[in-house]
Design a protein around this motif. Structure first.
Motif, PDB file in Angstrom:
ATOM      1  N   ASP A 320       0.847  -1.200   0.000  1.00  0.00           N
ATOM      2  CA  ASP A 320       0.000   0.000   0.000  1.00  0.00           C
ATOM      3  C   ASP A 320       0.878   1.244   0.000  1.00  0.00           C
ATOM      4  O   ASP A 320       1.151   1.844   1.037  1.00  0.00           O
ATOM      5  CB  ASP A 320      -0.928  -0.022   1.220  1.00  0.00           C
ATOM      6  CG  ASP A 320      -1.961   1.093   1.176  1.00  0.00           C
ATOM      7  OD1 ASP A 320      -1.996   1.836   0.182  1.00  0.00           O
ATOM      8  OD2 ASP A 320      -2.731   1.222   2.151  1.00  0.00           O
ATOM      9  N   ILE A 321       1.288   1.639  -1.201  1.00  0.00           N
ATOM     10  CA  ILE A 321       2.168   2.790  -1.346  1.00  0.00           C
ATOM     11  C   ILE A 321       1.676   3.648  -2.507  1.00  0.00           C
ATOM     12  O   ILE A 321       1.273   3.120  -3.545  1.00  0.00           O
ATOM     13  CB  ILE A 321       3.639   2.334  -1.581  1.00  0.00           C
ATOM     14  CG1 ILE A 321       4.596   3.515  -1.567  1.00  0.00           C
ATOM     15  CG2 ILE A 321       3.773   1.501  -2.830  1.00  0.00           C
ATOM     16  CD1 ILE A 321       4.848   4.075  -0.201  1.00  0.00           C
ATOM     17  N   GLY A 322       1.659   4.975  -2.332  1.00  0.00           N
ATOM     18  CA  GLY A 322       1.167   5.849  -3.382  1.00  0.00           C
ATOM     19  C   GLY A 322      -0.271   5.539  -3.721  1.00  0.00           C
ATOM     20  O   GLY A 322      -1.115   5.328  -2.844  1.00  0.00           O
ATOM     21  N   ASP A 323      -0.577   5.497  -5.033  1.00  0.00           N
ATOM     22  CA  ASP A 323      -1.932   5.174  -5.490  1.00  0.00           C
ATOM     23  C   ASP A 323      -2.118   3.687  -5.786  1.00  0.00           C
ATOM     24  O   ASP A 323      -3.106   3.298  -6.424  1.00  0.00           O
ATOM     25  CB  ASP A 323      -2.254   5.966  -6.766  1.00  0.00           C
ATOM     26  CG  ASP A 323      -2.760   7.367  -6.462  1.00  0.00           C
ATOM     27  OD1 ASP A 323      -2.457   7.879  -5.366  1.00  0.00           O
ATOM     28  OD2 ASP A 323      -3.439   7.959  -7.321  1.00  0.00           O
ATOM     29  N   SER A 324      -1.197   2.853  -5.320  1.00  0.00           N
ATOM     30  CA  SER A 324      -1.257   1.428  -5.651  1.00  0.00           C
ATOM     31  C   SER A 324      -2.578   0.791  -5.239  1.00  0.00           C
ATOM     32  O   SER A 324      -3.167  -0.002  -5.983  1.00  0.00           O
ATOM     33  CB  SER A 324      -0.097   0.676  -4.989  1.00  0.00           C
ATOM     34  OG  SER A 324       1.138   1.097  -5.507  1.00  0.00           O
ATOM     35  N   ALA A 325      -3.076   1.133  -4.048  1.00  0.00           N
ATOM     36  CA  ALA A 325      -4.314   0.503  -3.572  1.00  0.00           C
ATOM     37  C   ALA A 325      -5.491   0.834  -4.480  1.00  0.00           C
ATOM     38  O   ALA A 325      -6.324  -0.032  -4.764  1.00  0.00           O
ATOM     39  CB  ALA A 325      -4.605   0.944  -2.141  1.00  0.00           C
ATOM     40  N   SER A 326      -5.587   2.088  -4.952  1.00  0.00           N
ATOM     41  CA  SER A 326      -6.709   2.449  -5.818  1.00  0.00           C
ATOM     42  C   SER A 326      -6.565   1.825  -7.200  1.00  0.00           C
ATOM     43  O   SER A 326      -7.559   1.501  -7.859  1.00  0.00           O
ATOM     44  CB  SER A 326      -6.822   3.968  -5.930  1.00  0.00           C
ATOM     45  OG  SER A 326      -5.692   4.526  -6.568  1.00  0.00           O
ATOM     46  N   ILE A 327      -5.330   1.636  -7.667  1.00  0.00           N
ATOM     47  CA  ILE A 327      -5.102   0.978  -8.956  1.00  0.00           C
ATOM     48  C   ILE A 327      -5.482  -0.498  -8.882  1.00  0.00           C
ATOM     49  O   ILE A 327      -6.122  -1.051  -9.781  1.00  0.00           O
ATOM     50  CB  ILE A 327      -3.627   1.134  -9.381  1.00  0.00           C
ATOM     51  CG1 ILE A 327      -3.325   2.595  -9.723  1.00  0.00           C
ATOM     52  CG2 ILE A 327      -3.288   0.235 -10.569  1.00  0.00           C
ATOM     53  CD1 ILE A 327      -1.849   2.894  -9.940  1.00  0.00           C
ATOM     54  N   VAL A 328      -5.114  -1.134  -7.776  1.00  0.00           N
ATOM     55  CA  VAL A 328      -5.320  -2.574  -7.616  1.00  0.00           C
ATOM     56  C   VAL A 328      -6.759  -2.920  -7.237  1.00  0.00           C
ATOM     57  O   VAL A 328      -7.234  -4.030  -7.523  1.00  0.00           O
ATOM     58  CB  VAL A 328      -4.336  -3.108  -6.554  1.00  0.00           C
ATOM     59  CG1 VAL A 328      -4.670  -4.526  -6.143  1.00  0.00           C
ATOM     60  CG2 VAL A 328      -2.907  -3.032  -7.084  1.00  0.00           C
ATOM     61  N   ALA A 329      -7.482  -1.970  -6.638  1.00  0.00           N
ATOM     62  CA  ALA A 329      -8.812  -2.249  -6.109  1.00  0.00           C
ATOM     63  C   ALA A 329      -9.720  -2.912  -7.150  1.00  0.00           C
ATOM     64  O   ALA A 329      -9.908  -2.401  -8.246  1.00  0.00           O
ATOM     65  CB  ALA A 329      -9.460  -0.961  -5.618  1.00  0.00           C
ATOM     66  N   GLY A 330     -10.268  -4.078  -6.800  1.00  0.00           N
ATOM     67  CA  GLY A 330     -11.159  -4.804  -7.685  1.00  0.00           C
ATOM     68  C   GLY A 330     -10.450  -5.637  -8.732  1.00  0.00           C
ATOM     69  O   GLY A 330     -11.092  -6.387  -9.476  1.00  0.00           O
ATOM     70  N   HIS A 331      -9.104  -5.511  -8.791  1.00  0.00           N
ATOM     71  CA  HIS A 331      -8.336  -6.228  -9.811  1.00  0.00           C
ATOM     72  C   HIS A 331      -7.315  -7.191  -9.221  1.00  0.00           C
ATOM     73  O   HIS A 331      -6.803  -8.058  -9.929  1.00  0.00           O
ATOM     74  CB  HIS A 331      -7.579  -5.236 -10.701  1.00  0.00           C
ATOM     75  CG  HIS A 331      -8.437  -4.168 -11.295  1.00  0.00           C
ATOM     76  ND1 HIS A 331      -8.396  -2.857 -10.891  1.00  0.00           N
ATOM     77  CD2 HIS A 331      -9.373  -4.227 -12.264  1.00  0.00           C
ATOM     78  CE1 HIS A 331      -9.275  -2.151 -11.589  1.00  0.00           C
ATOM     79  NE2 HIS A 331      -9.880  -2.959 -12.427  1.00  0.00           N
ATOM     80  N   GLY A 332      -6.989  -7.008  -7.934  1.00  0.00           N
ATOM     81  CA  GLY A 332      -5.933  -7.818  -7.347  1.00  0.00           C
ATOM     82  C   GLY A 332      -5.920  -7.686  -5.842  1.00  0.00           C
ATOM     83  O   GLY A 332      -6.971  -7.575  -5.199  1.00  0.00           O
ATOM     84  N   PHE A 333      -4.697  -7.635  -5.254  1.00  0.00           N
ATOM     85  CA  PHE A 333      -4.558  -7.707  -3.812  1.00  0.00           C
ATOM     86  C   PHE A 333      -3.565  -6.663  -3.310  1.00  0.00           C
ATOM     87  O   PHE A 333      -2.535  -6.413  -3.938  1.00  0.00           O
ATOM     88  CB  PHE A 333      -4.063  -9.100  -3.392  1.00  0.00           C
ATOM     89  CG  PHE A 333      -4.990 -10.214  -3.796  1.00  0.00           C
ATOM     90  CD1 PHE A 333      -5.929 -10.712  -2.900  1.00  0.00           C
ATOM     91  CD2 PHE A 333      -4.935 -10.765  -5.075  1.00  0.00           C
ATOM     92  CE1 PHE A 333      -6.789 -11.746  -3.278  1.00  0.00           C
ATOM     93  CE2 PHE A 333      -5.786 -11.796  -5.449  1.00  0.00           C
ATOM     94  CZ  PHE A 333      -6.717 -12.283  -4.547  1.00  0.00           C
ATOM     95  N   VAL A 334      -3.890  -6.063  -2.164  1.00  0.00           N
ATOM     96  CA  VAL A 334      -2.975  -5.177  -1.449  1.00  0.00           C
ATOM     97  C   VAL A 334      -2.517  -5.919  -0.203  1.00  0.00           C
ATOM     98  O   VAL A 334      -3.330  -6.525   0.503  1.00  0.00           O
ATOM     99  CB  VAL A 334      -3.655  -3.846  -1.076  1.00  0.00           C
ATOM    100  CG1 VAL A 334      -2.720  -2.981  -0.235  1.00  0.00           C
ATOM    101  CG2 VAL A 334      -4.085  -3.096  -2.332  1.00  0.00           C
ATOM    102  N   THR A 335      -1.206  -5.868   0.065  1.00  0.00           N
ATOM    103  CA  THR A 335      -0.648  -6.632   1.186  1.00  0.00           C
ATOM    104  C   THR A 335       0.160  -5.732   2.114  1.00  0.00           C
ATOM    105  O   THR A 335       0.657  -4.679   1.703  1.00  0.00           O
ATOM    106  CB  THR A 335       0.301  -7.732   0.679  1.00  0.00           C
ATOM    107  OG1 THR A 335       1.501  -7.123   0.160  1.00  0.00           O
ATOM    108  CG2 THR A 335      -0.351  -8.574  -0.401  1.00  0.00           C
ATOM    109  N   PRO A 336       0.328  -6.149   3.352  1.00  0.00           N
ATOM    110  CA  PRO A 336       1.298  -5.490   4.223  1.00  0.00           C
ATOM    111  C   PRO A 336       2.707  -5.876   3.768  1.00  0.00           C
ATOM    112  O   PRO A 336       2.873  -6.848   3.009  1.00  0.00           O
ATOM    113  CB  PRO A 336       0.983  -6.059   5.600  1.00  0.00           C
ATOM    114  CG  PRO A 336       0.409  -7.412   5.320  1.00  0.00           C
ATOM    115  CD  PRO A 336      -0.366  -7.255   4.036  1.00  0.00           C
ATOM    116  N   PRO A 337       3.731  -5.152   4.212  1.00  0.00           N
ATOM    117  CA  PRO A 337       5.104  -5.481   3.813  1.00  0.00           C
ATOM    118  C   PRO A 337       5.658  -6.668   4.596  1.00  0.00           C
ATOM    119  O   PRO A 337       6.674  -6.577   5.293  1.00  0.00           O
ATOM    120  CB  PRO A 337       5.872  -4.188   4.117  1.00  0.00           C
ATOM    121  CG  PRO A 337       5.117  -3.572   5.246  1.00  0.00           C
ATOM    122  CD  PRO A 337       3.665  -3.902   5.004  1.00  0.00           C
TER     123      PRO A 337
END
Length: 400
Positions: A320-337
């Motif tokens: 979850d860095i920058g706009d990554s979460a909004s880009i990935v939303a509904g298309h993939g997964f956001v993870t902790p480091p």
């Protein structure tokens, strides 16, 4: 239009900006590019301007590219020396005088454009990070150029970029968000390219594949990626990992040390990590992948790798860095480091690829290069019109 680059070296910002310049030129605008450096040593890789894929694409499209000819060993956040010779300033003045508007690729070229005695032209700065405070003295150069009226607009590739630069003191009215886009004819699912890439590297057609497309830089957190790869490969007996980008090659001692630390002599697992270095066929690399990974810890805004990979059918898994979460939303997964959490997400992404494909296909227009270039053209036309209306603010182009 004149674009000023710090140099030609591997990275998403240069790819995006060069694509924008080509697109604007295709639309009828006249563009030139000036590069401060003709060669850089970066990410354990010697990168000559003439060898760079962006340079070749620009010149092939008829965009003139010149350089001040400097050579630098750059690191993240480093700024080129702000002392320029008489010949360097004369060349800069020559190309600047012929332009109506100047685009700076990121804020680093302002060290040159802020030099006294250059023709005054409105400058649009294209910002591609979410950590302005980690850009060395470049933020101060940006603020100085805003204060004296040279910088008239800043293009932010992500909402996180706008928020970060607003918090750093850049006036809100100067910050315009134009999200990154890619060529949808180039970046698309391609079964033939997928099979050919895998066959060439001995990867079975049905094996799950994770790709990391990044330069070897601290912000990318390669050690975290490799720890996740170790956990994932240990569980996925037939899985493969592909790493590409500047410094992602076996001749990089830093990467070799990272691999040794992550795999601790587990040769059978490490043998399924493919180090490919800089590639110019990323559409084939992504088409061959099931998962496109991002493990960055800082700096990212709208990571190009996620968009390109998604458009080729790979499922994005990102921190979850920058706009990554909004880009990935509904298309993939956001993870902790966390390597274990990342490895589990890769497994879920590879297993759920077929179910996520419709969502990836529906998002294609959102990430279109055509949309991005049209937005840049509208902004630059507005800057040019405003300049023309402000009689005497900059004066007509002058010849030396």
């Amino acid at each position: 239009m004149l674009s000023v680059y710090e140099g030609f070296f591997s990275g998403g910002a240069r790819i995006v900006h060069s694509d924008v310049v080509r697109g604007l030129a295709e639309g009828g605008q006249s563009h030139q590019v000036l590069s401060i450096h003709g060669e850089v040593h970066r990410e354990a890789t010697r990168q000559r301007m003439e060898d760079d894929h962006c340079y070749r694409a620009l010149t092939a499209a008829g965009v003139g590219v010149t350089s001040l000819g400097r050579t630098a060993g750059l690191v993240d956040g480093a700024l080129a020396a702000n002392v320029f010779s008489g010949p360097e300033l004369a060349e800069t003045a020559r190309v600047t005088a012929a332009a109506d508007v100047v685009l700076a690729l990121k804020e680093q070229p302002l060290a040159l454009l802020n030099q006294r005695g250059l023709p005054r032209r409105p400058v649009v700065v294209c910002l591609h990070r979410s950590d302005p405070e980690n850009q060395g003295p470049a933020l101060d150069e940006l603020k100085a150029a805003i204060a004296d009226g040279t910088v008239v607009a800043c293009v932010c590739c992500a909402e996180s970029t706008r928020a970060a630069y607003r918090a750093a003191g850049v006036p809100r009215e100067l910050l315009h968000v134009i999200p990154n886009g890619v060529d949808l004819l180039r970046f698309r699912p391609d079964p033939a390219a997928r099979l050919a890439f895998r066959t060439a590297r001995g990867i079975p057609a049905g094996a799950p594949v994770v790709v990391l497309a990044a330069r070897y830089a601290p912000m990318k957190n390669v050690p975290l990626f490799l720890r996740a790869a170790r956990a994932w490969l240990g569980r996925e007996g037939g899985g493969h990992v592909v790493m590409c980008g500047a410094g992602m090659a076996a001749d990089n001692p830093g990467l070799r040390a990272d691999l040794a630390g992550a795999f601790a002599g587990e040769r059978e697992l490490a043998d399924r990590v493919h180090l490919l270095g800089v590639r110019h066929d990323m559409e084939a690399v992504y088409a061959a992948a099931d998962v496109v990974a991002l493990t960055s810890v800082s700096g990212e805004a709208a990571p190009l790798c996620l968009i390109e990979g998604m458009m080729c059918g790979a499922v994005p898994v990102a921190t979850d860095i920058g706009d990554s979460a909004s880009i990935v939303a509904g298309h993939g997964f956001v993870t902790p480091p966390d390597p274990g959490a990342i490895a589990l997400a890769w497994t879920a992404a590879a297993a759920g690829r077929a179910e996520l494909t419709p969502a990836l296909e529906r998002s294609r227009e959102r990430f279109s290069r055509t949309r991005m270039i049209a937005a840049y053209a509208a902004l630059l036309d507005g800057v040019h019109t405003s300049r023309s209306a402000r009689t005497g603010a900059y004066g007509p182009p002058t010849a030396l």
